[in-house]
Motif scaffolding. Structure first.
Motif, mmCIF file in Angstrom:
data_model
loop_
_atom_site.group_PDB
_atom_site.id
_atom_site.type_symbol
_atom_site.label_atom_id
_atom_site.label_comp_id
_atom_site.label_asym_id
_atom_site.label_seq_id
_atom_site.Cartn_x
_atom_site.Cartn_y
_atom_site.Cartn_z
ATOM 1 N N ILE A 93 0.849 -1.194 0.000
ATOM 2 C CA ILE A 93 0.000 0.000 0.000
ATOM 3 C C ILE A 93 0.887 1.247 0.000
ATOM 4 C CG2 ILE A 93 -1.773 1.314 1.221
ATOM 5 C CD1 ILE A 93 -2.923 -1.284 0.407
ATOM 6 N N ALA A 94 0.867 1.977 -1.098
ATOM 7 C CA ALA A 94 1.474 3.314 -1.135
ATOM 8 C C ALA A 94 0.332 4.308 -1.053
ATOM 9 C CB ALA A 94 2.274 3.504 -2.415
ATOM 10 N N ARG A 140 -4.996 3.168 7.409
ATOM 11 C CA ARG A 140 -6.190 2.544 7.984
ATOM 12 C C ARG A 140 -6.840 1.602 6.983
ATOM 13 N NH1 ARG A 140 -8.375 -0.367 11.275
ATOM 14 N NH2 ARG A 140 -10.635 -0.281 11.410
ATOM 15 N N ILE A 141 -6.846 1.964 5.717
ATOM 16 C CA ILE A 141 -7.426 1.090 4.688
ATOM 17 C C ILE A 141 -6.625 -0.209 4.597
ATOM 18 C CG2 ILE A 141 -7.784 0.842 2.190
ATOM 19 C CD1 ILE A 141 -8.425 3.888 2.173
ATOM 20 N N GLY A 142 -5.294 -0.100 4.648
ATOM 21 C CA GLY A 142 -4.452 -1.296 4.606
ATOM 22 C C GLY A 142 -4.702 -2.205 5.788
ATOM 23 N N GLN A 143 -4.865 -1.617 6.978
ATOM 24 C CA GLN A 143 -5.134 -2.414 8.169
ATOM 25 C C GLN A 143 -6.486 -3.124 8.060
ATOM 26 O OE1 GLN A 143 -4.697 0.800 10.972
ATOM 27 N NE2 GLN A 143 -2.549 0.279 11.448
ATOM 28 N N MET A 144 -7.484 -2.429 7.489
ATOM 29 C CA MET A 144 -8.807 -3.044 7.316
ATOM 30 C C MET A 144 -8.745 -4.202 6.330
ATOM 31 S SD MET A 144 -11.087 0.455 7.213
ATOM 32 C CE MET A 144 -12.638 -0.363 6.894
ATOM 33 N N VAL A 145 -7.943 -4.047 5.258
ATOM 34 C CA VAL A 145 -7.786 -5.129 4.284
ATOM 35 C C VAL A 145 -7.189 -6.364 4.961
ATOM 36 C CG1 VAL A 145 -6.490 -5.868 2.233
ATOM 37 C CG2 VAL A 145 -7.610 -3.628 2.270
ATOM 38 N N ALA A 146 -6.168 -6.159 5.791
ATOM 39 C CA ALA A 146 -5.528 -7.274 6.488
ATOM 40 C C ALA A 146 -6.518 -7.986 7.410
ATOM 41 C CB ALA A 146 -4.330 -6.762 7.289
ATOM 42 N N GLU A 147 -7.362 -7.217 8.104
ATOM 43 C CA GLU A 147 -8.363 -7.811 8.988
ATOM 44 C C GLU A 147 -9.379 -8.620 8.198
ATOM 45 O OE1 GLU A 147 -10.040 -4.543 11.070
ATOM 46 O OE2 GLU A 147 -8.192 -4.045 12.159
ATOM 47 N N LYS A 148 -9.828 -8.079 7.065
ATOM 48 C CA LYS A 148 -10.852 -8.764 6.262
ATOM 49 C C LYS A 148 -10.311 -10.046 5.639
ATOM 50 C CE LYS A 148 -13.394 -4.526 5.029
ATOM 51 N NZ LYS A 148 -14.777 -4.916 5.388
ATOM 52 N N LEU A 149 -9.033 -10.039 5.252
ATOM 53 C CA LEU A 149 -8.439 -11.212 4.607
ATOM 54 C C LEU A 149 -7.754 -12.137 5.608
ATOM 55 C CD1 LEU A 149 -6.846 -9.541 1.420
ATOM 56 C CD2 LEU A 149 -9.005 -10.811 1.577
ATOM 57 N N ASP A 150 -7.719 -11.708 6.888
ATOM 58 C CA ASP A 150 -7.099 -12.491 7.958
ATOM 59 C C ASP A 150 -5.631 -12.805 7.645
ATOM 60 O OD1 ASP A 150 -6.942 -13.777 10.393
ATOM 61 O OD2 ASP A 150 -7.560 -15.727 9.570
ATOM 62 N N SER A 175 -11.750 8.764 -1.283
ATOM 63 C CA SER A 175 -12.942 9.546 -0.938
ATOM 64 C C SER A 175 -14.228 8.740 -1.095
ATOM 65 C CB SER A 175 -13.009 10.817 -1.791
ATOM 66 O OG SER A 175 -13.172 10.515 -3.158
ATOM 67 N N VAL A 176 -14.125 7.537 -1.664
ATOM 68 C CA VAL A 176 -15.308 6.661 -1.720
ATOM 69 C C VAL A 176 -15.633 6.128 -0.325
ATOM 70 C CG1 VAL A 176 -14.825 5.979 -4.092
ATOM 71 C CG2 VAL A 176 -13.965 4.563 -2.221
ATOM 72 N N GLY A 177 -14.714 6.301 0.609
ATOM 73 C CA GLY A 177 -14.895 5.804 1.977
ATOM 74 C C GLY A 177 -13.895 4.707 2.293
ATOM 75 N N GLU A 178 -13.439 4.665 3.527
ATOM 76 C CA GLU A 178 -12.420 3.698 3.917
ATOM 77 C C GLU A 178 -12.924 2.262 3.759
ATOM 78 O OE1 GLU A 178 -11.228 4.704 7.884
ATOM 79 O OE2 GLU A 178 -10.780 6.788 7.346
ATOM 80 N N GLU A 179 -14.166 2.014 4.203
ATOM 81 C CA GLU A 179 -14.736 0.667 4.117
ATOM 82 C C GLU A 179 -14.871 0.231 2.669
ATOM 83 O OE1 GLU A 179 -15.982 -2.786 5.975
ATOM 84 O OE2 GLU A 179 -15.607 -0.927 7.080
ATOM 85 N N ALA A 180 -15.384 1.147 1.831
ATOM 86 C CA ALA A 180 -15.577 0.820 0.415
ATOM 87 C C ALA A 180 -14.243 0.562 -0.274
ATOM 88 C CB ALA A 180 -16.321 1.956 -0.285
ATOM 89 N N ALA A 181 -13.223 1.371 0.056
ATOM 90 C CA ALA A 181 -11.904 1.187 -0.549
ATOM 91 C C ALA A 181 -11.314 -0.157 -0.147
ATOM 92 C CB ALA A 181 -10.973 2.321 -0.126
#
Length: 657
Positions: free
Chosen positions: A473-474, A483-493, A637-643
């Motif tokens: 993630i750059a 924060r988006i990268g951390q959410m991706v890691a949580e979702k993909l475990d 800007s689409v939102g952290e969750e959506a990204a």
């Protein structure tokens, strides 16, 4: 990475001797050619011969600077490539640097030959010495392309892990020159032409020895195709060699300005134009020897200072600084005593002692010009020390401060004092330069002695993971990319590495987490390129890249920032993502996260993005944020969750293929 922990555990004095003495020897050997010529020319031809070689000197320094431009640049690029394990194109970088050095030598020679006597008169030749300058220069210029190539190769050979070979090549040429000078000048009665022939013979032998090394280098293999220049490969070489070129060009400017002023004011004095010029040439040779000893001490200390500063061993850094200054001061003090007590001994070494007008003037000016050589050396050592710890904002101005002041005073003081005022410019410049340097160093000394609060270190552990995508993630500052990268890691475990990456790099390198964490911050916005070439910063970058590869080898994960997309570009499972957002969105985010005002938020975004871009450019040679370098570019800007969902959806589809 080679284990360098001993740099933080071995005794300081032993380390400094181990590293500094070879540097001093190498620098002294490198200047022997010109100094030996001066000694034999002065004794065999007279002071007019010394004046003539002084006229040619700036042109040879231009060639020397260009050879270091390619040589030091290629050496640095070679070291960086080896640290990264990227050996595929090393041979082409080396070959391109060699060809670049040779061709630039050809250009210098062509200009010198075509311009002819007009060039010589422009840089200080007089009616009395121009024929000698021409005779000497015509021969010296003929060897410049090969001599420059030899010097470039010497830098590369040292970086390839064979410093003794490089030193032996230079020493062999210097010995041949030392033997050849008296034979050609006295035995064969060739005068100044004999000195030139002896010089180029030594240079040619050194060239042959350095060229022979290319048959058995340690870390690269040269073939015919290696010498086909590639602008893409030469760009980082030239960027890394620019500081060496600028250093040499500053010498050219000082020498030419002084030559012109000495001829101008000397012509209006009882000494004439040639005596001051010849005296200045001799004094500068003595100055060069002493300064090279001081620079050798500082250059030898660079890796030791850099390692301990990066490891936050500030007590050791302070001890090293004290020892560097102490050694330099001792050398400078001994030289001042000798120059002031027995200046006639040194002037007689360079001949023409039977001319009382020249001799008395040279003795007087030697005492004046070198009266504060101790201060000169300490000031230069402090500037190199600051570069060693990555203080580019202070190091760059201080490194040229004395030279700039010298030019200013050389222009002003002779107006009131005549030709001797040019020599008084040196101690005047030394006094002002050391006051400014002392003010900077006192502040740095206090900072090194102050206990700094450090953040709680992150755990240095690489967590095992399943086989799958390695997501890098750059992100632009304020885009919430972390924060988006951390959410991706949580979702993909899968594991997520941010501060944890720095911890791994710190554990493997011995450098402090806080230091590694700050190498691409916006605190070093001024002169970022110089900062990123400082020794401790290069060590930190290499450690960080090694940690990124280890993390990538451990399995699927998310790595945030640190140019991981470039470091892992050859990994088959890497997915490179760039998070961006409109400026207004990012400004709002920064204001929310840090409590900044709108104006401060704009400045923070500009500084941070510029620092990330400079760091990425330094590591990769490519433009940060170029969409062609990523599999996905997402507007946050689409939102952290959506990204985060978009990224996860892409990864899952990729895994199903």
């Amino acid at each position: 990475m080679e284990n360098s922990n001993y740099l933080g555990t071995e005794r300081v004095g032993k380390l400094l001797r181990q590293f500094a003495i070879p540097c001093i020897c190498s620098l002294i050997i490198s200047c022997l050619y010109n100094i030996v010529d001066q000694i034999f020319v002065g004794n065999g031809v007279g002071y007019l011969g010394n004046a003539a070689t002084g006229v040619i000197f700036p042109i040879t320094v231009v060639g020397w600077g260009l050879s270091l431009f390619f040589g030091d640049g290629a050496a640095a690029a070679l070291s960086v490539s080896l640290g990264r394990g990227e050996t595929k194109d090393i041979h082409r970088s080396v070959g391109g640097a060699v060809i670049g050095s040779f061709l630039s030598g050809v250009v210098v020679v062509v200009i010198a030959y075509l311009w002819g006597e007009g060039l010589l008169r422009l840089i200080g030749a007089t009616d009395a010495n121009i024929q000698m300058a021409h005779d000497y220069g015509v021969i010296i210029f003929a060897m410049m392309p090969l001599a420059m190539t030899q010097n470039t190769l010497a830098s590369i050979i040292r970086a390839d892990g064979s410093p003794k070979y490089a030193m032996a090549a230079m020493l062999t040429g210097a010995v041949i020159n030392i033997i050849g000078d008296p034979v050609a000048i006295f035995a064969l009665d060739m005068g100044i032409k004999g000195a030139a022939w002896a010089t180029i013979l030594g240079q040619f032998v050194s060239f042959l020895i350095c060229t022979a090394y290319l048959r058995h280098p340690k870390t690269f293999w040269v073939v015919a195709g290696s010498f086909r220049p590639s602008l893409a490969l030469l760009k980082p070489v030239m960027a890394l060699g620019t500081s060496s070129l600028l250093t040499q060009l500053s010498i050219v400017v000082i020498t030419v300005v002084n030559n012109i002023l000495l001829v101008k004011y000397g012509a209006g004095s009882v000494y004439g134009a040639d005596i001051p010029l010849a005296a200045f040439v001799v004094i500068m040779k003595l100055f060069q020897i002493v300064l090279n000893v001081a620079i050798g001490i500082a250059a030898g200390a660079q890796p030791i200072v850099g390692y301990n500063y990066g490891a936050k061993n500030y007590g050791w850094v302070r001890e090293l600084l004290k020892l560097m200054v102490k050694w330099t001061a001792v050398v400078g003090l001994v030289c001042i005593v000798l120059f002031e007590a027995v200046p006639s001994v040194f002037i007689r070494m360079f001949g023409s002692a039977d001319d009382p007008v020249y001799f008395d003037f040279a003795v007087l000016c030697l005492r004046i010009y070198l009266s504060l050589i101790l201060v000169t050396c300490v000031q230069k050592v402090c500037a190199i020390f600051l570069q060693s710890i990555g203080r580019a904002k202070a190091a760059a101005p201080l490194s040229v401060l004395r030279d700039a002041l010298l030019i200013v005073f050389s222009l002003l003081i002779p107006v009131f004092m005549g030709v001797t005022g040019i020599f008084w410019a040196a101690p005047a410049a030394d006094v002002l330069a050391i006051f400014v340097t002392a003010a900077v160093m006192v502040r740095v000394w206090k900072e090194l002695g102050r206990e700094k609060e450090t953040q709680e270190p992150a755990a240095a552990a690489i967590r095992p993971s399943r086989k799958g995508a390695v997501i890098t993630i750059a992100r632009e500052h304020g885009s919430a990319g972390k924060r988006i990268g951390q959410m991706v890691a949580e979702k993909l475990d899968i594991p997520c590495y941010y501060k944890e990456l720095v911890a791994v790099a710190a554990q493997e390198s011995g450098l402090a987490q806080e230091f590694i964490s700050g190498i691409n911050s916006d605190e070093n916005a001024v002169m970022r390129e110089l900062y990123l070439t400082a020794d401790p910063v290069k060590r930190a970058i290499a450690a960080q890249e090694k940690a990124i590869r280890h993390i990538g080898d451990a399995g699927s994960c998310v790595i945030i920032g640190r140019s991981a997309d470039y470091v892992l570009r050859n990994y088959p499972d890497v997915v490179r993502i760039f998070i961006y957002a409109p400026e207004s969105y990012r400004e709002k985010k920064v204001m929310e996260m840090y409590g900044d005002s709108p104006e401060d938020a704009k400045k923070s975004i500009a500084r941070s993005d510029a620092a990330r871009g400079a760091y990425y450019k330094s590591v990769s040679g490519q433009e940060w944020g170029n969409p062609h370098g990523y599999e996905l570019c997402i507007d946050a800007s689409v939102g952290e969750e959506a990204a985060a969902d978009l990224i996860c959806s892409y990864i899952r589809r990729m895994n199903r293929k």
